[in-house]
Design an enzyme around this catalytic site. Structure first.
Site, PDB file in Angstrom:
ATOM      1  N   ASP A  12       0.730  -1.032  -0.050  1.00  0.00           N
ATOM      2  CA  ASP A  12       0.094   0.030   0.143  1.00  0.00           C
ATOM      3  C   ASP A  12       0.735   1.335  -0.037  1.00  0.00           C
ATOM      4  O   ASP A  12       0.468   2.147   0.644  1.00  0.00           O
ATOM      5  CB  ASP A  12      -0.976   0.049   1.289  1.00  0.00           C
ATOM      6  CG  ASP A  12      -1.712  -1.188   1.261  1.00  0.00           C
ATOM      7  OD1 ASP A  12      -2.255  -1.418   0.273  1.00  0.00           O
ATOM      8  OD2 ASP A  12      -1.852  -1.790   2.302  1.00  0.00           O
TER       9      ASP A  12
ATOM     10  N   LYS B  64       2.261   2.216  -5.138  1.00  0.00           N
ATOM     11  CA  LYS B  64       3.007   1.947  -6.332  1.00  0.00           C
ATOM     12  C   LYS B  64       2.207   2.184  -7.402  1.00  0.00           C
ATOM     13  O   LYS B  64       2.725   2.355  -8.566  1.00  0.00           O
ATOM     14  CB  LYS B  64       3.138   0.176  -6.159  1.00  0.00           C
ATOM     15  CG  LYS B  64       4.468  -0.119  -4.881  1.00  0.00           C
ATOM     16  CD  LYS B  64       4.446  -1.477  -4.942  1.00  0.00           C
ATOM     17  CE  LYS B  64       3.421  -2.288  -4.522  1.00  0.00           C
ATOM     18  NZ  LYS B  64       2.680  -2.038  -3.087  1.00  0.00           N
TER      19      LYS B  64
ATOM     20  N   GLY C 278      -4.542  -4.327  -4.357  1.00  0.00           N
ATOM     21  CA  GLY C 278      -5.441  -3.456  -4.812  1.00  0.00           C
ATOM     22  C   GLY C 278      -4.702  -2.044  -5.227  1.00  0.00           C
ATOM     23  O   GLY C 278      -4.282  -1.285  -4.122  1.00  0.00           O
ATOM     24  N   HIS C 279      -4.434  -1.737  -6.501  1.00  0.00           N
ATOM     25  CA  HIS C 279      -3.705  -0.580  -6.818  1.00  0.00           C
ATOM     26  C   HIS C 279      -4.691   0.470  -6.943  1.00  0.00           C
ATOM     27  O   HIS C 279      -5.406   0.087  -8.036  1.00  0.00           O
ATOM     28  CB  HIS C 279      -2.657  -0.728  -7.849  1.00  0.00           C
ATOM     29  CG  HIS C 279      -1.705  -1.912  -7.457  1.00  0.00           C
ATOM     30  ND1 HIS C 279      -0.802  -2.585  -8.470  1.00  0.00           N
ATOM     31  CD2 HIS C 279      -1.300  -2.005  -6.317  1.00  0.00           C
ATOM     32  CE1 HIS C 279       0.096  -3.173  -7.815  1.00  0.00           C
ATOM     33  NE2 HIS C 279       0.054  -2.863  -6.405  1.00  0.00           N
TER      34      HIS C 279
ATOM     35  N   GLN D   9       2.133  -5.946  -2.743  1.00  0.00           N
ATOM     36  CA  GLN D   9       2.411  -6.185  -1.484  1.00  0.00           C
ATOM     37  C   GLN D   9       3.812  -5.150  -1.559  1.00  0.00           C
ATOM     38  O   GLN D   9       3.927  -4.146  -2.125  1.00  0.00           O
ATOM     39  CB  GLN D   9       2.513  -7.529  -1.158  1.00  0.00           C
ATOM     40  CG  GLN D   9       1.087  -8.132  -0.936  1.00  0.00           C
ATOM     41  CD  GLN D   9       0.804  -8.558  -2.325  1.00  0.00           C
ATOM     42  OE1 GLN D   9       1.414  -9.431  -3.040  1.00  0.00           O
ATOM     43  NE2 GLN D   9      -0.575  -8.381  -2.475  1.00  0.00           N
TER      44      GLN D   9
HETATM   45  P1  IMP Z   1      -2.585 -12.774   2.138  1.00  0.00           P
HETATM   46  O1  IMP Z   1      -1.576 -11.998   1.048  1.00  0.00           O
HETATM   47  O2  IMP Z   1      -3.939 -12.489   1.657  1.00  0.00           O
HETATM   48  O3  IMP Z   1      -2.313 -13.998   2.470  1.00  0.00           O
HETATM   49  O4  IMP Z   1      -2.305 -11.976   3.263  1.00  0.00           O
HETATM   50  C1  IMP Z   1      -0.960 -11.910   4.170  1.00  0.00           C
HETATM   51  C2  IMP Z   1      -0.660 -10.784   4.768  1.00  0.00           C
HETATM   52  O5  IMP Z   1      -0.381  -9.900   3.562  1.00  0.00           O
HETATM   53  C3  IMP Z   1      -1.679  -9.926   5.620  1.00  0.00           C
HETATM   54  O6  IMP Z   1      -1.109  -9.314   6.615  1.00  0.00           O
HETATM   55  C4  IMP Z   1      -2.339  -8.985   4.508  1.00  0.00           C
HETATM   56  O7  IMP Z   1      -2.908  -7.856   5.087  1.00  0.00           O
HETATM   57  C5  IMP Z   1      -1.036  -8.550   3.786  1.00  0.00           C
HETATM   58  N1  IMP Z   1      -1.310  -8.104   2.549  1.00  0.00           N
HETATM   59  C6  IMP Z   1      -1.722  -8.738   1.458  1.00  0.00           C
HETATM   60  N2  IMP Z   1      -1.714  -8.081   0.208  1.00  0.00           N
HETATM   61  C7  IMP Z   1      -1.725  -6.880   0.802  1.00  0.00           C
HETATM   62  C8  IMP Z   1      -1.480  -5.660  -0.031  1.00  0.00           C
HETATM   63  O8  IMP Z   1      -1.941  -5.598  -1.241  1.00  0.00           O
HETATM   64  N3  IMP Z   1      -1.632  -4.446   0.731  1.00  0.00           N
HETATM   65  C9  IMP Z   1      -0.937  -4.500   2.097  1.00  0.00           C
HETATM   66  N4  IMP Z   1      -0.933  -5.677   2.810  1.00  0.00           N
HETATM   67  C10 IMP Z   1      -1.335  -6.840   2.080  1.00  0.00           C
HETATM   68 MG    MG Z   2      -3.047  -2.092  -1.864  1.00  0.00          MG
END
Ligand code: IMP
Ligand code: MG
Length: 421
Positions: free
Chosen positions: A13, A16, A40-41, A223
């Site tokens: 977040d 990017k 989510g961009h 991420q």
């Molecule tokens: P997962 O990727 O859904 O398995 O989540 C694993 C961890 O990564 C959790 O703490 C999520 O909140 C975090 N996470 C996954 N995708 C994002 C993102 O796009 N932005 C911020 N945190 C993320």
């Molecule tokens: Mg995001």
């Protein structure tokens, strides 16, 4: 910048999407290298807001966009996104390329992700519950289903039946959930095949050719560094490799093909989900940053935890990614603060202080932030130059990291980015 990786330098977040959108203008191909619909961009173009989850953000600029082998794809999410883009006037046919080696998120992945989190209770990771972890786990166990599998009905059926036999036992016996009907899943995914087929491509060859022809290729991470499966704050991480090297792995090119690595960091820090967070703001200032920064998840709507900028963690991100420059986003969010603490060191449980990210989890879990307080600028960031104190903040960061800060985000709008020299 023939081949540039844009990588999240924090916990995701970082903004990017906006930086990719900016650099995509001068790129010939934009490549998303890991993750799936957990990302989510957000890109704001005039009155339009795009929330992109699967397709590289470059598509908004009408650039060829590739999804690499290191990604996981939920076909329903991908198609909804393609439909939305088309409906808003963006062509996707012939512009979007999907690696046949990318893995598919199956319905049981989503069911298992949610069920496991519920079962973990207060030990949960706080995942996005989009099936990311279970899909990557199946890839590693070699019972995953890949994009290319849906192109052959016989292979598809066999793989689904094999996977489902095992998954249904887990769903029913471990989690007390309803089993899936293989015939139904096969029918659904056969339907997806029709839509997926025209997008499937050899994305390794595509990138290799583009680079040989001297084209400019942008690799877009999802991420962030601290969510990296190998080097992040395990187990509070995602299941892929967001760090820059992940781009080479995902697209099947040598690491020596990458020329530049642009890290993206907020001027502060956020984190969604559980896990240690040394510079997390104590007191009402956290709420204030959250409101000012609109820090609520794009995918899940969850409140993001907010912290002051953490230079120890950023220095780690510089190292892990081979960062050559840094974009500092959302500087405007800090504009109303008179004083800005910045975490410059961690104090470890034994009383010692360090500038380096702890290699041992217990040190990280129990460290305390050591802040240095910088002067705020208390005025809006408008116009082509930054106020003195804001420039001071940016220079402090670049100096501490030994990496030039080349871009600064000063507002939500697409053009609210200053280039620094
Ligand atoms: P997962 O990727 O859904 O398995 O989540 C694993 C961890 O990564 C959790 O703490 C999520 O909140 C975090 N996470 C996954 N995708 C994002 C993102 O796009 N932005 C911020 N945190 C993320
Ligand atoms: Mg995001």
């Amino acid at each position: 910048m023939p081949a540039t990786v844009i990588v999240g330098a924090q916990w995701g977040d970082e903004g990017k999407g906006k930086i990719v959108d900016l650099l995509a203008q001068d790129s010939d191909l934009v490549c998303r290298y890991q993750g799936g619909p957990n990302a989510g961009h957000t890109i704001v173009v005039g009155e339009e807001t795009y929330k992109i989850r699967a397709v590289p953000s470059g598509i908004i600029r009408g650039k060829p966009s590739a999804i690499g082998a290191g990604c996981v794809i939920d076909p329903a999410v991908l198609f909804a996104e393609l439909d939305d883009l088309e409906a808003r006037g963006h062509r996707t046919a012939g512009l979007v390329f999907v690696s046949g080696n990318a893995h598919l998120i199956m319905p049981w992945h989503v069911a298992l992700d949610g069920a496991r989190e519920r079962k973990l209770g207060n030990l949960q990771i706080g995942t996005t519950r989009r099936g990311i972890g279970p899909a990557y786990a199946d890839k590693a166990t070699r019972i995953g289903i890949r994009v290319q599998d849906v192109l052959d009905p016989k292979i598809l059926r066999a793989k689904i039946e094999l996977a489902i036999a095992e998954k249904n036992v887990w769903l029913e016996r471990v989690y007390g959930l309803e089993p899936f009907d293989p015939a139904e899943v096969v029918a659904t995914y056969e339907g997806y095949a029709v839509r997926l087929r025209p997008y499937v491509a050899d994305t390794s060859l595509l990138v290799d050719r583009a680079l040989r022809e001297g084209k400019r290729v942008l690799f877009e991470g999802a991420q962030g560094t601290l969510l990296d499966l190998d080097h992040g704050t395990y187990p509070f991480v995602t299941s892929s490799s967001p760090i820059a090297a992940g781009a080479a792995v995902s697209f099947g090119i040598g690491p020596n093909r990458i020329d530049e690595v642009l890290g993206v960091s907020k001027a502060y820090v956020t984190r969604v989900g559980e896990g240690p967070f040394p510079s997390e703001i104590e007191g009402p200032a956290q709420e204030r940053v959250r409101e000012l920064g609109g820090e609520f998840g794009t995918v899940t709507g969850r409140e993001r935890r907010c912290g002051w900028l953490d230079l120890v963690a950023l220095r780690y991100a510089v190292r892990l990614n081979g960062m050559t420059s840094l974009a500092l986003t959302k500087l405007d969010v800090l504009s109303t603060f008179a004083e800005l603490p910045v975490c410059v060191r961690y104090r470890l449980p034994d009383g010692s202080e360090t500038e380096e990210f702890p290699a041992h989890q217990s040190d990280f879990h129990h460290c305390r932030p050591v802040f240095e307080t910088l002067q705020g600028w208390e005025e809006e960031l408008e116009g082509p130059a930054l106020p003195e104190a804001a420039l001071g903040y940016v220079r402090f960061v670049g100096g501490a990291l030994g990496v030039p800060v080349t871009l600064v985000g000063t507002g939500q709008a697409r053009d609210a980015v200053l280039a620094l020299s």
